[in-house]
Motif scaffolding. Structure first.
Motif, PDB file in Angstrom:
ATOM      1  N   PRO A 150      75.543   6.085  44.369  1.00 36.34           N
ATOM      2  CA  PRO A 150      74.970   7.217  45.094  1.00 36.34           C
ATOM      3  C   PRO A 150      75.918   8.409  45.237  1.00 36.34           C
ATOM      4  O   PRO A 150      75.464   9.534  45.402  1.00 36.34           O
ATOM      5  N   LYS A 151      77.240   8.164  45.183  1.00 34.13           N
ATOM      6  CA  LYS A 151      78.174   9.281  45.370  1.00 34.13           C
ATOM      7  C   LYS A 151      78.537   9.902  44.028  1.00 34.13           C
ATOM      8  O   LYS A 151      78.755   9.211  43.046  1.00 34.13           O
TER       9      LYS A 151
ATOM     10  N   ALA B 189      70.481  15.644  53.093  1.00 36.87           N
ATOM     11  CA  ALA B 189      70.483  14.209  53.437  1.00 36.87           C
ATOM     12  C   ALA B 189      69.103  13.758  53.906  1.00 36.87           C
ATOM     13  O   ALA B 189      68.649  12.659  53.552  1.00 36.87           O
ATOM     14  N   THR B 190      68.403  14.597  54.680  1.00 37.27           N
ATOM     15  CA  THR B 190      67.064  14.206  55.147  1.00 37.27           C
ATOM     16  C   THR B 190      66.125  14.000  53.966  1.00 37.27           C
ATOM     17  O   THR B 190      65.235  13.148  54.021  1.00 37.27           O
TER      18      THR B 190
ATOM     19  N   GLU C  58      67.250  13.308  50.649  1.00 39.04           N
ATOM     20  CA  GLU C  58      67.706  12.217  49.775  1.00 39.04           C
ATOM     21  C   GLU C  58      67.460  10.846  50.404  1.00 39.04           C
ATOM     22  O   GLU C  58      67.170   9.880  49.701  1.00 39.04           O
ATOM     23  N   TYR C  59      67.611  10.768  51.723  1.00 39.05           N
ATOM     24  CA  TYR C  59      67.447   9.476  52.382  1.00 39.05           C
ATOM     25  C   TYR C  59      66.079   9.344  53.031  1.00 39.05           C
ATOM     26  O   TYR C  59      65.791   8.333  53.670  1.00 39.05           O
ATOM     27  N   ASP C  60      65.262  10.400  52.895  1.00 33.72           N
ATOM     28  CA  ASP C  60      63.906  10.389  53.422  1.00 33.72           C
ATOM     29  C   ASP C  60      63.877   9.950  54.890  1.00 33.72           C
ATOM     30  O   ASP C  60      63.226   8.961  55.253  1.00 33.72           O
ATOM     31  N   CYS C  61      64.617  10.682  55.692  1.00 33.12           N
ATOM     32  CA  CYS C  61      64.674  10.345  57.121  1.00 33.12           C
ATOM     33  C   CYS C  61      64.698  11.635  57.930  1.00 33.12           C
ATOM     34  O   CYS C  61      65.047  12.692  57.412  1.00 33.12           O
TER      35      CYS C  61
ATOM     36  N   VAL D 236      70.121  11.389  60.574  1.00 32.55           N
ATOM     37  CA  VAL D 236      71.153  11.604  59.561  1.00 32.55           C
ATOM     38  C   VAL D 236      72.519  11.438  60.213  1.00 32.55           C
ATOM     39  O   VAL D 236      72.968  12.291  60.977  1.00 32.55           O
TER      40      VAL D 236
ATOM     41  N   LEU E  39      76.315   9.825  56.126  1.00 35.96           N
ATOM     42  CA  LEU E  39      75.315  10.217  55.128  1.00 35.96           C
ATOM     43  C   LEU E  39      75.517  11.659  54.662  1.00 35.96           C
ATOM     44  O   LEU E  39      75.442  11.951  53.470  1.00 35.96           O
ATOM     45  N   TRP E  40      75.761  12.559  55.610  1.00 38.96           N
ATOM     46  CA  TRP E  40      75.831  13.968  55.182  1.00 38.96           C
ATOM     47  C   TRP E  40      77.228  14.407  54.754  1.00 38.96           C
ATOM     48  O   TRP E  40      77.371  15.355  53.993  1.00 38.96           O
TER      49      TRP E  40
END
Lengths: 118, 150
Positions: free
Chosen positions: A32-33, B67-68, B70-73, B78, B82-83
């Motif tokens: 993922p990174k 991030a919201t 890519e991680y669907d949240c 977040v 994650l960010w």
């Protein structure tokens, strides 16, 4: 910290200087990174700082990381091909990315430079 | 005859008549380079969408919004781990690339990302793509921005 033999790790010659490896970090091109992120995280770990505090110079100003990604991990690369490695200066460090999935960080080795001069 | 018009292997002097319309087409094609460079990565596309909905964002805001997606949240979910990697990739790769392409401008001191001259080229390309291939990403970027504004 000074030791006679220097810290463990490989030594490499680059840009007229001797460099000694001070850290490494695995890189999974399917992970993922992104490669730039992993390189900055590797340098931050050695400097003992938060990755967001690694500022000037930006990696973008030091290397074409997307080109390195395609040389080392691109679709056209044969898994049976030779080991590829790309080295570049990133601030005070030398970064080496190898196609077997490692990011290695080197620092200049002053004592070795002096020894060779004598 | 060699002159200053000869650039990048293009020899305009070879054409017997270099009319105004031909050079206009060539310029449009050259401008597409900025579009392709900008849109060649999903994070740069998302950032471009966000830049169209509001012309000024902090780097941390952009990283959290990406991030919201890519991680669907939702944004409150977040977390830093994650960010932060996204922030690092924006700072060291994607934003400098977009600055080079003239799509955004970046202020090192304030860490604000602003729209720049070539964003309009990107906007026109996104308007074409957005209705088909990339609709999900675009609607997410717009929805997040609306929520942010309320």
């Amino acid at each position: 910290m000074e030791t006679e033999d220097g810290p463990p790790g490989g030594v490499t010659r680059y840009d007229g200087d001797w460099w000694v490896q001070v850290g490494q970090r695995p890189y999974d091109s399917d992970g993922p990174k992104e490669l730039p992120t992993e390189i900055v995280y590797a340098v931050a770990a050695i400097r003992g700082i938060d990755p967001t505090k690694v500022t000037a110079p930006t990696l973008y100003d030091c290397a074409d990381v997307s080109a390195i990604e395609s040389v080392c991990f691109g679709q056209n690369r044969s898994s049976r091909g030779p080991l590829e490695s790309v080295r570049f200066r990133f601030g005070e460090f030398l970064v080496m990315v190898t196609s077997n999935g490692w990011i290695q960080i080197y620092e200049p080795n002053e004592s070795q430079r002096e020894r060779l001069a004598n | 005859m060699m002159n200053d018009d000869t650039r990048d292997g293009r020899t305009d002097t070879d054409s017997p008549s270099s009319s105004g319309s031909e050079s206009a087409i060539a310029e449009d094609i050259l401008e597409l380079d900025h579009v392709f460079a900008a849109l060649g990565h999903p994070r740069r596309r998302y950032l471009s969408y966000m830049q169209l909905t509001r012309t000024e964002w902090s780097l941390a805001e952009l990283a959290k919004q990406i991030a919201t997606w890519e991680y669907d949240c939702p944004e409150h979910a977040v977390e830093t781990e994650l960010w932060k990697p996204i922030y690092v990739s924006l700072y060291h790769a994607h934003v400098p690339r977009l600055v080079d392409e003239g799509v955004v401008a970046f202020d090192e001191e304030t860490e604000l990302v602003r729209a720049a001259e070539n964003l309009d080229q990107v906007r026109r390309a996104l308007e074409g793509i957005g209705t088909s291939i990339d609709a999900e990403q675009e609607s997410h970027a717009r929805r997040e921005n609306r929520d942010d504004g309320d």
